[in-house]
Scaffold this motif. Structure first.
Motif, mmCIF file in Angstrom:
data_model
loop_
_atom_site.group_PDB
_atom_site.id
_atom_site.type_symbol
_atom_site.label_atom_id
_atom_site.label_comp_id
_atom_site.label_asym_id
_atom_site.label_seq_id
_atom_site.Cartn_x
_atom_site.Cartn_y
_atom_site.Cartn_z
ATOM 1 N N ARG A 153 -20.292 -13.782 23.675
ATOM 2 C CA ARG A 153 -21.335 -14.641 23.092
ATOM 3 C C ARG A 153 -22.720 -14.056 23.304
ATOM 4 O O ARG A 153 -23.059 -13.611 24.402
ATOM 5 C CB ARG A 153 -21.281 -16.042 23.708
ATOM 6 N N GLY A 154 -23.516 -14.052 22.252
ATOM 7 C CA GLY A 154 -24.893 -13.581 22.367
ATOM 8 C C GLY A 154 -25.048 -12.080 22.201
ATOM 9 O O GLY A 154 -26.162 -11.575 22.177
ATOM 10 N N SER A 155 -23.926 -11.349 22.093
ATOM 11 C CA SER A 155 -24.045 -9.893 21.902
ATOM 12 C C SER A 155 -23.952 -9.575 20.417
ATOM 13 O O SER A 155 -23.426 -10.353 19.624
ATOM 14 C CB SER A 155 -22.947 -9.160 22.665
ATOM 15 N N LYS A 156 -24.487 -8.407 20.046
ATOM 16 C CA LYS A 156 -24.473 -8.002 18.647
ATOM 17 C C LYS A 156 -23.421 -6.912 18.415
ATOM 18 O O LYS A 156 -22.803 -6.854 17.366
ATOM 19 C CB LYS A 156 -25.866 -7.480 18.263
ATOM 20 N N ASP A 157 -23.241 -6.057 19.419
ATOM 21 C CA ASP A 157 -22.322 -4.926 19.291
ATOM 22 C C ASP A 157 -21.346 -4.957 20.461
ATOM 23 O O ASP A 157 -21.740 -4.738 21.606
ATOM 24 C CB ASP A 157 -23.104 -3.604 19.318
ATOM 25 N N MET A 158 -20.089 -5.226 20.174
ATOM 26 C CA MET A 158 -19.098 -5.258 21.262
ATOM 27 C C MET A 158 -17.750 -4.706 20.804
ATOM 28 O O MET A 158 -17.394 -4.744 19.633
ATOM 29 C CB MET A 158 -18.942 -6.678 21.819
ATOM 30 N N VAL A 159 -17.045 -4.166 21.780
ATOM 31 C CA VAL A 159 -15.700 -3.645 21.542
ATOM 32 C C VAL A 159 -14.737 -4.508 22.344
ATOM 33 O O VAL A 159 -14.946 -4.719 23.541
ATOM 34 C CB VAL A 159 -15.595 -2.185 22.015
ATOM 35 N N PHE A 160 -13.709 -5.029 21.691
ATOM 36 C CA PHE A 160 -12.644 -5.732 22.401
ATOM 37 C C PHE A 160 -11.408 -4.848 22.430
ATOM 38 O O PHE A 160 -11.042 -4.252 21.409
ATOM 39 C CB PHE A 160 -12.302 -7.060 21.704
ATOM 40 N N LEU A 161 -10.783 -4.731 23.604
ATOM 41 C CA LEU A 161 -9.511 -4.014 23.703
ATOM 42 C C LEU A 161 -8.449 -4.941 24.275
ATOM 43 O O LEU A 161 -8.646 -5.512 25.358
ATOM 44 C CB LEU A 161 -9.643 -2.793 24.627
ATOM 45 N N THR A 162 -7.350 -5.108 23.563
ATOM 46 C CA THR A 162 -6.195 -5.761 24.158
ATOM 47 C C THR A 162 -5.664 -4.783 25.192
ATOM 48 O O THR A 162 -5.649 -3.576 24.969
ATOM 49 C CB THR A 162 -5.078 -5.991 23.119
ATOM 50 N N LEU A 163 -5.291 -5.262 26.343
ATOM 51 C CA LEU A 163 -4.571 -4.406 27.297
ATOM 52 C C LEU A 163 -3.285 -5.143 27.553
ATOM 53 O O LEU A 163 -3.155 -5.875 28.525
ATOM 54 C CB LEU A 163 -5.343 -4.255 28.601
ATOM 55 N N SER A 164 -2.358 -4.952 26.647
ATOM 56 C CA SER A 164 -1.128 -5.732 26.704
ATOM 57 C C SER A 164 0.031 -4.749 26.599
ATOM 58 O O SER A 164 -0.058 -3.665 27.179
ATOM 59 C CB SER A 164 -1.199 -6.739 25.551
ATOM 60 N N GLY A 167 0.763 -2.961 24.162
ATOM 61 C CA GLY A 167 0.029 -1.819 23.616
ATOM 62 C C GLY A 167 -1.469 -2.008 23.841
ATOM 63 O O GLY A 167 -1.871 -2.937 24.544
ATOM 64 N N ILE A 168 -2.258 -1.120 23.250
ATOM 65 C CA ILE A 168 -3.718 -1.260 23.299
ATOM 66 C C ILE A 168 -4.241 -1.281 21.874
ATOM 67 O O ILE A 168 -4.172 -0.276 21.168
ATOM 68 C CB ILE A 168 -4.379 -0.111 24.088
ATOM 69 N N GLY A 169 -4.712 -2.449 21.444
ATOM 70 C CA GLY A 169 -5.367 -2.564 20.143
ATOM 71 C C GLY A 169 -6.841 -2.805 20.359
ATOM 72 O O GLY A 169 -7.268 -3.105 21.476
ATOM 73 N N GLY A 170 -7.609 -2.687 19.295
ATOM 74 C CA GLY A 170 -9.047 -2.888 19.449
ATOM 75 C C GLY A 170 -9.630 -3.642 18.277
ATOM 76 O O GLY A 170 -9.101 -3.620 17.168
ATOM 77 N N GLY A 171 -10.718 -4.357 18.549
ATOM 78 C CA GLY A 171 -11.480 -5.032 17.506
ATOM 79 C C GLY A 171 -12.953 -4.748 17.736
ATOM 80 O O GLY A 171 -13.413 -4.773 18.875
ATOM 81 N N LEU A 172 -13.673 -4.435 16.662
ATOM 82 C CA LEU A 172 -15.069 -4.022 16.777
ATOM 83 C C LEU A 172 -15.988 -5.051 16.137
ATOM 84 O O LEU A 172 -15.854 -5.359 14.946
ATOM 85 C CB LEU A 172 -15.281 -2.680 16.059
ATOM 86 N N ILE A 173 -16.908 -5.597 16.928
ATOM 87 C CA ILE A 173 -17.987 -6.414 16.371
ATOM 88 C C ILE A 173 -19.222 -5.523 16.356
ATOM 89 O O ILE A 173 -19.709 -5.118 17.414
ATOM 90 C CB ILE A 173 -18.257 -7.670 17.231
ATOM 91 N N LEU A 174 -19.701 -5.189 15.163
ATOM 92 C CA LEU A 174 -20.839 -4.273 15.033
ATOM 93 C C LEU A 174 -21.920 -4.959 14.216
ATOM 94 O O LEU A 174 -21.629 -5.565 13.177
ATOM 95 C CB LEU A 174 -20.390 -2.968 14.357
ATOM 96 N N ASP A 175 -23.160 -4.860 14.680
ATOM 97 C CA ASP A 175 -24.254 -5.571 14.015
ATOM 98 C C ASP A 175 -23.892 -7.045 13.781
ATOM 99 O O ASP A 175 -24.222 -7.625 12.740
ATOM 100 C CB ASP A 175 -24.632 -4.891 12.682
ATOM 101 N N GLY A 176 -23.179 -7.628 14.744
ATOM 102 C CA GLY A 176 -22.936 -9.069 14.725
ATOM 103 C C GLY A 176 -21.736 -9.549 13.932
ATOM 104 O O GLY A 176 -21.455 -10.745 13.902
#
Lengths: 298, 298
Positions: free
Chosen positions: B124-135, B137-146
């Protein structure tokens, strides 16, 4: 006699170029000088002098500055220029606005090149593209969802400093194994010196490969293999439509790009390969000038 | 009696969860069942049945689907679900819209988790963040420029398949040396089995480390070292403000995150470290449910 002009300034630690353009991006005139050591004032004065000379007294429509180092595009401030002590927190946008009475846009050079390739070069019509300089170092610029992505600290795109070989070649940045330590001009020169085949620079290597020298071709294939590792990582992370490569890739063309495309294909899952294009910069070796034009606010 | 509800469906190859939420994201009810083998119809019928039961006859305000595989969020079509043959090109948005009379949003699970963490969790409140599942496998989701960045083929964020050790451990994807082959649940289980210290799973490893077992702590530090390599690469490329980690990082907390932060700091240039936060998912182990909620179109 008073058609509007755009001023583009490509500002590096070695040389500074000042060009005029038509508003639709045709380059008209160009001046270049060796970057002066010392505080920024001397260089700024010379930029203003050359700009005024090229504009023949007219005010420009807008000014674009492509800077070879970290900068803050929102505030219009150059934070530093590598190898150029004395350039620290230089409010270049304000200085040029005062001198020329026109709006100023500034961007780091890799981002500016990405914007120029997206608007005028091999990236036209794409929404998601990665630009990599392949020059002395390897910088990157990311066009994502149709616009430049700068990151939280305006540092995004340092793709040359992803580690492709843990504990590998020392990199100028102080780390080991960076992509830049394997596929930049500097890294290529070091590799060539170790191979002791009488070739000193990336440019000579390309010339020799073009003339058919099998060892030179093999060296280019080795470089392509390392470059492919970095590019495949970028594709898995960013899923771009195009990868566009500057300088050395422009000079080498398919001598580098053909083995590169093969190797990237080998590393990627089939789903990622669909429509993926790896291309040399469409603006060729003049990309630096157009990069400055492309960031002028219009 | 008829407060509006949002339906969230977390659709994986092993289990399917169906939940109801208030429009501001409070989870009300939850049902789960083992994913049925065979064609999608059986699972779709069960989803509709459970959804109707939870909604008690009301139409939902909106429906979100988080799918554990590649999908096309524009067309609302699931392209496939790993380990679930028969799911191919399933127009799930249309099917659920017809069944419930409400708009449907679908997103792959790593992207949906990134969106949920950005809206409701540690992002919350960030504009650029990377999420990584560590389960598993490892997947990722990118929030860029909000906002979520999906890439040209909706495949962006496969950060678990960047290669961190060329020629290294075999990965389930067919390549070698992927981050996922070093720091996923599957990779951790393999590492533990090789170390033969009587610990079988990532969960057991965390429990043993929490109880003070020095060998278990050392194993977590080894995992942190590999994970740091992948995260540092992501920071050089994307310059995010936050890195948010799911499942195993949520369970392990600082036992994993403290050595991870040290190691990432060691790999990054100082400029990239400013404000950088590496955090466990704020929605904890219930992130999967909230991920489905977060992609409902409202």
């Amino acid at each position: 006699v008073s058609d509007p002009r755009v001023l583009g300034i490509d500002l590096g630690g070695t040389k500074i170029a000042v060009c005029t353009f038509t508003p639709d991006g045709r380059r008209l005139d160009r001046r270049q000088f060796q970057t002066l050591r010392g505080p920024p004032e001397g260089n700024l004065a010379r930029i203003v002098e050359l700009g005024r000379e090229l504009l023949a007294g007219m005010a420009p429509l807008a000014i674009g500055v492509s800077g070879g180092g970290p900068l803050d595009p929102r505030r219009g401030v150059i934070i530093s220029i590598p190898n150029l002590p004395g350039w620290e927190e230089v409010p270049i946008a304000e200085r040029l606005r005062d001198a020329f009475g026109a709006p100023v846009g500034i961007e780091n050079d890799a981002n500016a090149c990405a914007i120029a390739e997206h608007r005028l070069g091999a990236g036209r019509g794409s929404k998601d593209m990665v630009f990599l300089t392949l020059s002395t170092g390897i910088g990157g610029g990311l066009i994502l969802d149709g616009k430049i992505y700068r990151g939280h600290r305006f540092l995004a795109g340092e793709a040359g400093h992803q580690v492709i070989v843990p504990g590998g070649n020392p990199c100028g940045c102080g780390n080991r194994g960076c992509l830049e330590a394997y596929a930049s001009g500097t890294a290529i020169a070091r590799m060539l010196s170790e191979r002791n085949e009488g070739i000193a620079t990336a440019k000579e290597l390309v010339d020799r490969a073009r003339s058919g020298d099998p060892r030179a071709r093999r060296s280019l294939e080795d470089i392509a293999r390392f470059l492919a590792m970095g590019i495949a990582n970028l594709v898995y992370i960013l899923d771009p439509e195009r990868i566009i490569l500057g300088t050395i890739a422009v000079a080498a063309g398919d001598l580098l790009l053909a083995p590169l495309r093969c190797e990237v294909d080998r590393l990627l899952w089939p789903a990622f390969r669909r429509d993926l294009k790896i291309l040399p910069a469409g603006l060729g070796l003049e990309l630096g000038d157009y990069a400055a034009f492309a960031v002028a606010p219009m």
